[in-house]
Design an enzyme around this catalytic site. Structure first.
Site, PDB file in Angstrom:
ATOM      1  N   CYS A   3     -64.793 -20.284  93.009  1.00  0.00           N
ATOM      2  CA  CYS A   3     -66.234 -20.346  93.289  1.00  0.00           C
ATOM      3  C   CYS A   3     -66.445 -20.061  94.776  1.00  0.00           C
ATOM      4  O   CYS A   3     -65.508 -19.643  95.462  1.00  0.00           O
ATOM      5  CB  CYS A   3     -66.832 -21.690  92.870  1.00  0.00           C
ATOM      6  SG  CYS A   3     -66.191 -23.121  93.757  1.00  0.00           S
ATOM      7  N   ASN A   6     -65.196 -23.817  96.777  1.00  0.00           N
ATOM      8  CA  ASN A   6     -64.017 -24.567  96.278  1.00  0.00           C
ATOM      9  C   ASN A   6     -64.157 -26.071  96.543  1.00  0.00           C
ATOM     10  O   ASN A   6     -63.186 -26.764  96.808  1.00  0.00           O
ATOM     11  CB  ASN A   6     -62.715 -24.011  96.872  1.00  0.00           C
ATOM     12  CG  ASN A   6     -61.439 -24.516  96.180  1.00  0.00           C
ATOM     13  OD1 ASN A   6     -60.390 -24.598  96.804  1.00  0.00           O
ATOM     14  ND2 ASN A   6     -61.502 -24.842  94.916  1.00  0.00           N
ATOM     15  N   CYS A   8     -67.220 -27.731  94.751  1.00  0.00           N
ATOM     16  CA  CYS A   8     -68.058 -28.259  93.650  1.00  0.00           C
ATOM     17  C   CYS A   8     -67.568 -27.787  92.280  1.00  0.00           C
ATOM     18  O   CYS A   8     -67.030 -28.570  91.501  1.00  0.00           O
ATOM     19  CB  CYS A   8     -69.522 -27.842  93.833  1.00  0.00           C
ATOM     20  SG  CYS A   8     -70.315 -28.574  95.279  1.00  0.00           S
ATOM     21  N   ARG A   9     -67.751 -26.496  91.966  1.00  0.00           N
ATOM     22  CA  ARG A   9     -67.493 -26.024  90.599  1.00  0.00           C
ATOM     23  C   ARG A   9     -66.017 -25.812  90.304  1.00  0.00           C
ATOM     24  O   ARG A   9     -65.503 -26.301  89.289  1.00  0.00           O
ATOM     25  CB  ARG A   9     -68.270 -24.716  90.349  1.00  0.00           C
ATOM     26  CG  ARG A   9     -69.772 -24.902  90.305  1.00  0.00           C
ATOM     27  CD  ARG A   9     -70.531 -23.595  90.405  1.00  0.00           C
ATOM     28  NE  ARG A   9     -70.354 -22.970  91.714  1.00  0.00           N
ATOM     29  CZ  ARG A   9     -70.833 -21.785  92.062  1.00  0.00           C
ATOM     30  NH1 ARG A   9     -71.524 -21.087  91.180  1.00  0.00           N
ATOM     31  NH2 ARG A   9     -70.639 -21.315  93.274  1.00  0.00           N
ATOM     32  N   SER A  10     -65.320 -25.060  91.158  1.00  0.00           N
ATOM     33  CA  SER A  10     -63.925 -24.735  90.808  1.00  0.00           C
ATOM     34  C   SER A  10     -62.979 -25.944  90.823  1.00  0.00           C
ATOM     35  O   SER A  10     -62.065 -25.985  89.994  1.00  0.00           O
ATOM     36  CB  SER A  10     -63.392 -23.572  91.656  1.00  0.00           C
ATOM     37  OG  SER A  10     -63.397 -23.868  93.026  1.00  0.00           O
ATOM     38  N   ASP A 119     -74.772 -22.952  90.748  1.00  0.00           N
ATOM     39  CA  ASP A 119     -74.221 -23.622  91.928  1.00  0.00           C
ATOM     40  C   ASP A 119     -74.971 -24.944  92.117  1.00  0.00           C
ATOM     41  O   ASP A 119     -76.174 -24.937  92.366  1.00  0.00           O
ATOM     42  CB  ASP A 119     -74.408 -22.702  93.143  1.00  0.00           C
ATOM     43  CG  ASP A 119     -73.738 -23.256  94.383  1.00  0.00           C
ATOM     44  OD1 ASP A 119     -73.406 -24.459  94.404  1.00  0.00           O
ATOM     45  OD2 ASP A 119     -73.551 -22.470  95.327  1.00  0.00           O
TER      46      ASP A 119
HETATM   47  P1  4NP Z   1     -69.149 -24.370  95.059  1.00  0.00           P
HETATM   48  O1  4NP Z   1     -70.495 -24.917  95.764  1.00  0.00           O
HETATM   49  O2  4NP Z   1     -69.108 -22.879  95.292  1.00  0.00           O
HETATM   50  O3  4NP Z   1     -69.351 -24.714  93.614  1.00  0.00           O
HETATM   51  O4  4NP Z   1     -67.994 -25.104  95.702  1.00  0.00           O
HETATM   52  C1  4NP Z   1     -70.798 -24.669  97.098  1.00  0.00           C
HETATM   53  C2  4NP Z   1     -70.203 -25.424  98.073  1.00  0.00           C
HETATM   54  C3  4NP Z   1     -70.532 -25.214  99.392  1.00  0.00           C
HETATM   55  C4  4NP Z   1     -71.446 -24.234  99.732  1.00  0.00           C
HETATM   56  C5  4NP Z   1     -72.032 -23.468  98.754  1.00  0.00           C
HETATM   57  C6  4NP Z   1     -71.700 -23.687  97.431  1.00  0.00           C
HETATM   58  N1  4NP Z   1     -71.784 -24.039 101.095  1.00  0.00           N
HETATM   59  O5  4NP Z   1     -72.678 -23.204 101.366  1.00  0.00           O
HETATM   60  O6  4NP Z   1     -71.201 -24.680 101.983  1.00  0.00           O
END
Ligand code: 4NP
Length: 151
Positions: A3, A6, A8-10, A119
């Site tokens: 994702c 790395n 939240c989702r992954s 997201d």
């Molecule tokens: P992820 O979520 O891609 O599911 O881990 C996010 C985590 C952090 C950010 C964006 C999405 N960020 O902009 O820091």
């Protein structure tokens, strides 16, 4: 599992698939990574940690890392959470056999739909339950595919 951050989702996807792999006694290595460098070395988001724990999965030992070209040699399949992750992941490789390893994860549930695992980073707690359910269903399909390949 790939994702943007790395965190939240992954990490949730990794934890869910690892649990299913262990339950089925399969010999499969699961890992996760980010397309960005925003959260290298960081723990998963506390909301992902809590959601995983609700379902009996401990993801606290995971640490953020960035996807790299060697991952395309190391892993047989690379699942991405959305179309933006797909473009960023494909951009790391030029070889056709490596590009073929990359799949948008929800296409396992709705083939060809190119739907995103939303997201949840900027949203509320509800988003994490939705992410969990989508990933749980997709990981069931991954397990089925692995079992078919190995039978
Ligand atoms: P992820 O979520 O891609 O599911 O881990 C996010 C985590 C952090 C950010 C964006 C999405 N960020 O902009 O820091």
């Amino acid at each position: 599992m790939v994702c943007l951050g790395n965190i939240c989702r992954s990490p949730l996807a990794q934890g869910i698939l690892e649990k299913k792999v262990a339950q089925k006694g399969l010999n499969v290595e699961v890992d996760s990574a980010a397309t960005s460098d925003y959260h290298i070395g960081h723990e998963p988001d506390s909301r992902s940690i809590s959601k995983a724990a609700e379902y009996g999965i401990n993801i606290t030992r995971q640490r953020g890392r960035q996807l790299q070209n060697s991952d395309f040699q190391e892993f047989d399949r690379i699942f991405v959470m959305d179309t933006s992750n797909y473009s960023n992941t494909i951009a790391l490789t030029k070889q056709e056999n490596e590009i073929k390893k990359v799949e948008i994860i929800l296409n396992l549930i709705n083939p060809g739909s190119n739907q995103s695992v939303p997201d949840p980073y900027f949203g509320g707690e509800d988003g994490f339950e939705n992410v969990y359910r989508l990933l749980d269903a997709a990981c069931d399909q991954i397990i089925k595919q692995i079992q078919n390949e190995q039978s």
